[in-house]
Design an enzyme around this catalytic site. Sequence first.
Site, mmCIF file in Angstrom:
data_model
loop_
_atom_site.group_PDB
_atom_site.id
_atom_site.type_symbol
_atom_site.label_atom_id
_atom_site.label_comp_id
_atom_site.label_asym_id
_atom_site.label_seq_id
_atom_site.Cartn_x
_atom_site.Cartn_y
_atom_site.Cartn_z
ATOM 1 N N ARG A 55 64.428 68.631 23.523
ATOM 2 C CA ARG A 55 63.273 68.927 24.375
ATOM 3 C C ARG A 55 62.002 68.531 23.639
ATOM 4 O O ARG A 55 61.774 68.941 22.510
ATOM 5 C CB ARG A 55 63.266 70.419 24.697
ATOM 6 C CG ARG A 55 62.343 70.766 25.818
ATOM 7 C CD ARG A 55 62.679 72.128 26.358
ATOM 8 N NE ARG A 55 63.919 72.149 27.110
ATOM 9 C CZ ARG A 55 64.669 73.248 27.291
ATOM 10 N NH1 ARG A 55 64.300 74.384 26.752
ATOM 11 N NH2 ARG A 55 65.774 73.187 27.997
ATOM 12 N N THR A 66 61.282 77.968 31.254
ATOM 13 C CA THR A 66 61.908 78.972 30.388
ATOM 14 C C THR A 66 62.050 80.303 31.133
ATOM 15 O O THR A 66 63.106 80.935 31.102
ATOM 16 C CB THR A 66 61.059 79.168 29.102
ATOM 17 O OG1 THR A 66 60.842 77.882 28.522
ATOM 18 C CG2 THR A 66 61.730 80.073 28.101
ATOM 19 N N GLU A 80 70.568 64.082 26.260
ATOM 20 C CA GLU A 80 69.527 64.229 27.286
ATOM 21 C C GLU A 80 68.224 64.654 26.610
ATOM 22 O O GLU A 80 68.194 65.646 25.880
ATOM 23 C CB GLU A 80 69.942 65.298 28.302
ATOM 24 C CG GLU A 80 68.899 65.495 29.406
ATOM 25 C CD GLU A 80 69.250 66.646 30.337
ATOM 26 O OE1 GLU A 80 69.671 66.376 31.461
ATOM 27 O OE2 GLU A 80 69.123 67.810 29.914
ATOM 28 N N GLU A 115 53.916 67.456 20.943
ATOM 29 C CA GLU A 115 53.337 68.691 20.412
ATOM 30 C C GLU A 115 54.405 69.548 19.728
ATOM 31 O O GLU A 115 54.152 70.166 18.705
ATOM 32 C CB GLU A 115 52.674 69.447 21.579
ATOM 33 C CG GLU A 115 52.015 70.755 21.227
ATOM 34 C CD GLU A 115 50.846 70.621 20.270
ATOM 35 O OE1 GLU A 115 50.311 69.512 20.131
ATOM 36 O OE2 GLU A 115 50.477 71.640 19.641
ATOM 37 N N HIS A 150 63.395 63.595 32.564
ATOM 38 C CA HIS A 150 64.608 63.521 31.744
ATOM 39 C C HIS A 150 64.954 62.069 31.421
ATOM 40 O O HIS A 150 64.894 61.213 32.302
ATOM 41 C CB HIS A 150 65.812 64.121 32.481
ATOM 42 C CG HIS A 150 65.701 65.598 32.719
ATOM 43 N ND1 HIS A 150 66.722 66.363 33.222
ATOM 44 C CD2 HIS A 150 64.686 66.466 32.494
ATOM 45 C CE1 HIS A 150 66.334 67.619 33.312
ATOM 46 N NE2 HIS A 150 65.094 67.715 32.883
HETATM 47 P P1 0O2 Z 1 71.038 74.404 30.428
HETATM 48 O O1 0O2 Z 1 71.454 75.812 30.222
HETATM 49 O O2 0O2 Z 1 69.561 74.221 30.307
HETATM 50 O O3 0O2 Z 1 71.789 73.438 29.575
HETATM 51 P P2 0O2 Z 1 72.549 69.697 37.973
HETATM 52 O O4 0O2 Z 1 73.652 69.122 38.771
HETATM 53 O O5 0O2 Z 1 71.193 69.546 38.597
HETATM 54 O O6 0O2 Z 1 72.799 71.097 37.506
HETATM 55 P P3 0O2 Z 1 72.563 67.438 36.155
HETATM 56 O O7 0O2 Z 1 72.841 66.533 37.263
HETATM 57 O O8 0O2 Z 1 73.446 67.394 34.948
HETATM 58 O O9 0O2 Z 1 72.502 68.951 36.607
HETATM 59 O O10 0O2 Z 1 71.179 67.071 35.598
HETATM 60 P P4 0O2 Z 1 69.693 67.487 35.855
HETATM 61 O O11 0O2 Z 1 69.508 68.386 37.008
HETATM 62 O O12 0O2 Z 1 68.923 66.244 35.792
HETATM 63 O O13 0O2 Z 1 69.396 68.279 34.523
HETATM 64 C C1 0O2 Z 1 70.088 69.396 34.146
HETATM 65 C C2 0O2 Z 1 69.252 70.211 33.173
HETATM 66 O O14 0O2 Z 1 67.875 70.215 33.564
HETATM 67 C C3 0O2 Z 1 69.670 71.639 33.249
HETATM 68 O O15 0O2 Z 1 70.764 71.828 32.375
HETATM 69 C C4 0O2 Z 1 68.417 72.386 32.848
HETATM 70 O O16 0O2 Z 1 68.251 72.356 31.459
HETATM 71 C C5 0O2 Z 1 67.350 71.535 33.486
HETATM 72 N N1 0O2 Z 1 67.107 71.978 34.866
HETATM 73 C C6 0O2 Z 1 67.438 71.323 35.985
HETATM 74 N N2 0O2 Z 1 67.041 72.013 37.072
HETATM 75 C C7 0O2 Z 1 66.443 73.124 36.621
HETATM 76 C C8 0O2 Z 1 65.814 74.248 37.277
HETATM 77 O O17 0O2 Z 1 65.735 74.346 38.503
HETATM 78 N N3 0O2 Z 1 65.300 75.210 36.467
HETATM 79 C C9 0O2 Z 1 65.361 75.137 35.108
HETATM 80 N N4 0O2 Z 1 64.820 76.139 34.393
HETATM 81 N N5 0O2 Z 1 65.959 74.107 34.471
HETATM 82 C C10 0O2 Z 1 66.500 73.115 35.212
HETATM 83 P P5 0O2 Z 1 71.861 72.909 32.722
HETATM 84 O O18 0O2 Z 1 73.153 72.441 32.158
HETATM 85 O O19 0O2 Z 1 71.857 73.218 34.184
HETATM 86 O O20 0O2 Z 1 71.385 74.142 31.967
#
Ligand code: 0O2
Length: 267
Positions: free
Chosen positions: A78, A153, A140, A41, A121
């Site tokens: 995204r 968001t 990603e 979408e 993801h």
């Molecule tokens: P940004 O600002 O969006 O780039 P982690 O150890 O969980 O922090 P990991 O292992 O790299 O991170 O990967 P994960 O959790 O699969 O995915 C990370 C990204 O997923 C995040 O990037 C967010 O974009 C999103 N995300 C994960 N958990 C949450 C959450 O609880 N709330 C929201 N709103 N988004 C989430 P960044 O780098 O943390 O942030």
Amino acid sequence: MELQMWREILCPYDLAVEELKLKFVHIMNEYRTAGRYSPIEQVDGRVKSISSILDKMQRKKININEIETDLEDIAGIRVICQFVEDIDRVVEIIEQRSDMEIKTKKDYITKAKDSGYRSFHVIIYYDVDTIYGKKKIQAEIQIRTLAMNFWATVEHSLQYKYKENIPEHITEKLMNAADAIVVLDKEMSIVRDEIMDAQNSFRKKANIVSEILSTMQNLYKVANKQEVIKIQDEFYKIYETGDMEQLIHFNKQLDIIAEGYRAQSLS
Ligand code: 0O2
């Protein structure tokens, strides 16, 4: 590390984000041009800001020399879907592509994160051509519904505001909202077929009307004005009935008339 170095590191990621955004938007347009329902979408993308990279490096204890291997989301795409079922379609599309190699899949839909976050993801390897040659980078792709995106968001902006120490009463509200999003997505799935049908026929009608209008515009240049006005009146009458079959028939007839004029002009 100085700014110039950062810029050089991030440059191929910029290219990857632009290319990937374009490719996913193109998939969406291809479905729509074919008069088919698109599982995609909306598409969005960004290169992670230097400050977010530094934050994450600190949080995950990543060495500067390892950011390109250990930080999988420097390039982030995204893909927003209308329905939960569309998410699997998008994953299948990625799996079938020859230009994206899947490294890992993380399903936070079947099992949401503790925060209530839901999304699918896919980490991919993607080749970009730089002035130094081919470079394989990671990106990603976050795939989620419109409703999941709304929640993520809002929650993300609260995380930013409260620096991860979101007050308990707000966390509780967010969890309730996350539950409500699950229910909303389920309800939407029940009426998915109906909505898809309605959107498809709306798009098909819009495509046919735009074809008819463009043929009539071309006819104005070559045909007798009175005749075109008659055709136009006929079109308005059919359009008002809203009957798709009649519109399709009218479009075909109009094509035959236009073809006749084309043949005349060539002879
Ligand atoms: P940004 O600002 O969006 O780039 P982690 O150890 O969980 O922090 P990991 O292992 O790299 O991170 O990967 P994960 O959790 O699969 O995915 C990370 C990204 O997923 C995040 O990037 C967010 O974009 C999103 N995300 C994960 N958990 C949450 C959450 O609880 N709330 C929201 N709103 N988004 C989430 P960044 O780098 O943390 O942030």
